[in-house]
Design an enzyme around this catalytic site. Structure first.
Site: not given
Ligand code: DAT
Ligand code: MG
Length: 138
Positions: A9, A49, A57, A85, A91, A102, A112, A115, A126
């Site tokens: 990110k 998203y 948010f 993950r 998260t 993270r 964070n 993704h 995606e």
């Protein structure tokens, strides 16, 4: 499904962490089968998203994701989406386990660092949001 979608990110790219995160990905045994650095428009981020569009948010998230370039990747490994993950961690970086990306690189629940797709179905969607078939090495 042995492929998943990952992003580094804007917060992590801005801070010069791209190489460190790619190193973590490869050390964990993932093969990078596609990768590119791109800047999302606000509309791109809203589309990517869209599932979160009713969340409080959403504005903050889509502004953040479009403020500077991201690195998009397709990662290959057995059980790819859950393995990625696990390597990313929770998260919220303050809740992420020691040794996760993270935990090490995330700064807040919004910023964070990375993704990852949350299901096989979303991984397929995606990957095709970012990459055409000829961009994915086999
Ligand atoms: P994840 O990225 O772990 O799949 P998610 O899909 O629930 O998490 O949310 C997508 C992103 O939105 C997340 O990486 C950071 C941001 N986000 C989630 N919850 C948030 C919150 N309470 N405040 C600010 N940003 C949040
Ligand atoms: Mg998610």
């Amino acid at each position: 499904m042995n492929q998943t979608f990952a992003m580094i990110k804007p917060d992590a790219v801005e801070r010069g962490l791209t190489g460190k995160i790619i190193n973590r990905i490869e050390e964990a045994g993932f093969t990078i089968v596609a990768m590119k650095k791109v800047q999302l428009s606000l509309q791109d981020a809203q589309n990517f998203y869209a599932v979160h569009k009713e969340r409080p948010f959403f504005g903050e998230l889509t502004q953040f994701m479009s403020r500077s370039p991201i690195v998009a990747l397709v990662l290959q490994k057995d059980n790819a989406y859950s393995a990625w993950r696990d390597l990313m961690g929770a998260t919220n970086p303050t809740e992420a386990a020691d040794g996760t990306i993270r935990k090490e690189f995330g700064q807040s629940i919004g910023e964070n660092a990375t993704h990852g797709s949350d299901s096989e179905e979303n991984a397929i969607a995606e990957i095709s949001f970012f990459f055409s078939q000829f961009e994915i090495n086999r």
